[in-house]
Design a protein around this motif. Structure first.
Motif, PDB file in Angstrom:
ATOM      1  N   LEU A  28       0.824  -1.201   0.000  1.00  0.00           N
ATOM      2  CA  LEU A  28       0.000   0.000   0.000  1.00  0.00           C
ATOM      3  C   LEU A  28       0.858   1.251   0.000  1.00  0.00           C
ATOM      4  O   LEU A  28       0.618   2.184  -0.762  1.00  0.00           O
ATOM      5  N   ALA A  29       1.889   1.247   0.827  1.00  0.00           N
ATOM      6  CA  ALA A  29       2.766   2.415   0.890  1.00  0.00           C
ATOM      7  C   ALA A  29       3.458   2.649  -0.438  1.00  0.00           C
ATOM      8  O   ALA A  29       3.577   3.782  -0.904  1.00  0.00           O
ATOM      9  N   ALA A  30       3.915   1.557  -1.068  1.00  0.00           N
ATOM     10  CA  ALA A  30       4.598   1.683  -2.361  1.00  0.00           C
ATOM     11  C   ALA A  30       3.643   2.198  -3.427  1.00  0.00           C
ATOM     12  O   ALA A  30       3.992   3.039  -4.255  1.00  0.00           O
ATOM     13  N   LEU A  31       2.406   1.685  -3.410  1.00  0.00           N
ATOM     14  CA  LEU A  31       1.436   2.104  -4.422  1.00  0.00           C
ATOM     15  C   LEU A  31       1.074   3.574  -4.268  1.00  0.00           C
ATOM     16  O   LEU A  31       1.060   4.327  -5.234  1.00  0.00           O
ATOM     17  N   LEU A  32       0.786   3.990  -3.038  1.00  0.00           N
ATOM     18  CA  LEU A  32       0.397   5.372  -2.826  1.00  0.00           C
ATOM     19  C   LEU A  32       1.525   6.335  -3.139  1.00  0.00           C
ATOM     20  O   LEU A  32       1.301   7.460  -3.575  1.00  0.00           O
ATOM     21  N   ALA A  33       2.761   5.875  -2.946  1.00  0.00           N
ATOM     22  CA  ALA A  33       3.897   6.726  -3.289  1.00  0.00           C
ATOM     23  C   ALA A  33       3.973   6.943  -4.785  1.00  0.00           C
ATOM     24  O   ALA A  33       4.380   8.004  -5.271  1.00  0.00           O
ATOM     25  N   ALA A  34       3.569   5.897  -5.563  1.00  0.00           N
ATOM     26  CA  ALA A  34       3.640   5.985  -7.022  1.00  0.00           C
ATOM     27  C   ALA A  34       2.359   6.544  -7.631  1.00  0.00           C
ATOM     28  O   ALA A  34       2.353   7.007  -8.763  1.00  0.00           O
ATOM     29  N   GLN A  92      -3.770  -7.707  -6.512  1.00  0.00           N
ATOM     30  CA  GLN A  92      -2.920  -7.194  -5.440  1.00  0.00           C
ATOM     31  C   GLN A  92      -2.955  -5.676  -5.387  1.00  0.00           C
ATOM     32  O   GLN A  92      -2.956  -5.070  -4.310  1.00  0.00           O
ATOM     33  N   ARG A  93      -3.007  -5.048  -6.550  1.00  0.00           N
ATOM     34  CA  ARG A  93      -3.049  -3.596  -6.584  1.00  0.00           C
ATOM     35  C   ARG A  93      -4.363  -3.087  -6.007  1.00  0.00           C
ATOM     36  O   ARG A  93      -4.396  -2.084  -5.295  1.00  0.00           O
ATOM     37  N   ALA A  94      -5.459  -3.785  -6.299  1.00  0.00           N
ATOM     38  CA  ALA A  94      -6.766  -3.379  -5.762  1.00  0.00           C
ATOM     39  C   ALA A  94      -6.758  -3.438  -4.242  1.00  0.00           C
ATOM     40  O   ALA A  94      -7.230  -2.514  -3.563  1.00  0.00           O
ATOM     41  N   PHE A  95      -6.246  -4.537  -3.674  1.00  0.00           N
ATOM     42  CA  PHE A  95      -6.210  -4.677  -2.216  1.00  0.00           C
ATOM     43  C   PHE A  95      -5.270  -3.632  -1.599  1.00  0.00           C
ATOM     44  O   PHE A  95      -5.538  -3.113  -0.514  1.00  0.00           O
ATOM     45  N   ALA A  96      -4.190  -3.338  -2.293  1.00  0.00           N
ATOM     46  CA  ALA A  96      -3.264  -2.346  -1.768  1.00  0.00           C
ATOM     47  C   ALA A  96      -3.853  -0.940  -1.770  1.00  0.00           C
ATOM     48  O   ALA A  96      -3.569  -0.132  -0.882  1.00  0.00           O
ATOM     49  N   MET A  97      -4.688  -0.660  -2.774  1.00  0.00           N
ATOM     50  CA  MET A  97      -5.296   0.663  -2.860  1.00  0.00           C
ATOM     51  C   MET A  97      -6.315   0.902  -1.751  1.00  0.00           C
ATOM     52  O   MET A  97      -6.515   2.028  -1.307  1.00  0.00           O
TER      53      MET A  97
END
Length: 343
Positions: free
Chosen positions: A10-16, A334-339
């Motif tokens: 989640l942290a990596a996704l939100l950073a990007a 995985q991206r959906a759950f991370a978001m």
């Protein structure tokens, strides 16, 4: 995925992610919560998805594209590898329609064909405001610079060609010239329909593209002045090598598909992503489409423009659309759950 692993992702996704997505209201849904999902033609959506799925550079999207090409599957493909994510911003959902206009024109100016389509001048700074529509037209800022691509007979059709961003021009010889979006002058789009409502010319339920066209043609002086209320001005480019049977070239530099391509705001919705549409109104549309285009007037998490096809019939259908509803983006699992933080 473990709680720690999900938090890291989640942290990596939100950073990007774009600031817009990071600040939006996100909700993870199930496919059972998509109204009409089971009844859709998922194979048609997959066919549209395959047109552009190799373009995103992200390895995750590339891997899904490879699976789609090798395995297919329609509904099972989308349900196995994606999860629906509702991304909501401050503005309510708004669906409109767009199409590929077909105009008559000429490669040279004649008494009949007097209104030019221009290529983008080199001195227009990318992403910065240049001259407004009124300044360009009233001061002739583009004349005599060799920027003319073609001339058409109707300034109203030319205005709406700029709104659509692409079209076909039938020349006197019968040859068809296809033109696509070539940039704009950096000014935000202003709705002519909304301005007519503000001035009391029409009420909201009366306004459509055809109504605007008819009024401007009946009132040529005031009509052209009204069109200049929109300061945005679109430049064009010639489109070569595109199969005439295919749709126009969209923002991903591939043909778009009638009824399956939707233009979105890429600040919220990744280009190439499947998007579930639930458009309300007189003619509801519940359908899986692909985010393959953008537009200067398409801003917001729940703002979408549905491609209806080419020609006058598609134009009439597209012009009727101005409806609420909701739009749900299908993201890799995985991206959906991370978001979406499910804690």
């Amino acid at each position: 995925m473990t709680k720690t692993g999900r938090a890291t992702l989640l942290a990596a996704l939100l950073a990007a992610a774009s600031p817009a997505v990071a600040e939006a209201d996100l909700q993870l849904l199930s496919f059972d919560q998509l109204d009409g999902w089971a009844a859709d033609d998922h194979s048609a959506a997959l066919k549209a998805f395959l047109k552009t799925c190799d373009i995103p550079k992200d390895p995750e999207w590339r891997g899904l594209c490879r699976v789609a090409r090798e395995k297919g599957g329609g509904r099972s493909f989308f349900e196995l590898f994606f999860r629906p994510v509702l991304i909501q911003g401050e503005e309510p959902a708004l669906f409109t329609g767009y199409f590929e206009p077909e105009l008559r024109g000429s490669l040279s100016r004649t008494p009949r064909y007097r209104f030019p389509l221009y290529a983008r001048p080199e001195d227009v700074p990318p992403g910065q405001p240049w001259a407004s529509r009124a300044q360009i037209e009233e001061q002739g800022l583009l004349e005599g610079r060799g920027l003319e691509i073609a001339w058409v007979e109707d300034p109203v059709d030319l205005f709406f060609l700029q709104i659509q961003g692409s079209g076909r021009i039938t020349l006197p010889s019968g040859q068809v010239l296809r033109v696509g979006y070539g940039g704009h002058n950096g000014h935000d789009y202003r709705s002519i329909g909304q301005e007519m409502i503000r001035r009391g010319i029409y009420e909201a339920h009366q306004v459509s593209a055809q109504v605007i066209k008819n009024w401007v043609r009946r009132n040529p002086i005031d009509g052209l002045a009204l069109l200049r209320h929109n300061p945005s001005y679109v430049f064009f480019r010639k489109v070569k090598g595109n199969d005439p049977k295919e749709g126009p070239i969209g923002a991903m530099n591939r043909p778009v598909t009638a009824g399956r391509t939707v233009a979105v705001d890429p600040a919220y919705t990744p280009l190439g992503a499947p998007v579930w549409i639930e458009k309300d109104g007189a003619d509801p549309i519940h359908r899986l489409m692909i985010a393959q285009d953008t537009g200067s007037a398409i801003k917001g998490a729940q703002r979408a423009d549905i491609f209806f096809g080419s020609g006058s019939t598609a134009g009439l259908d597209a012009g009727k659309i101005r409806d609420p509803g909701r739009m749900i983006v299908l993201m890799p699992i995985q991206r959906a759950f991370a978001m979406v933080d499910e804690e």
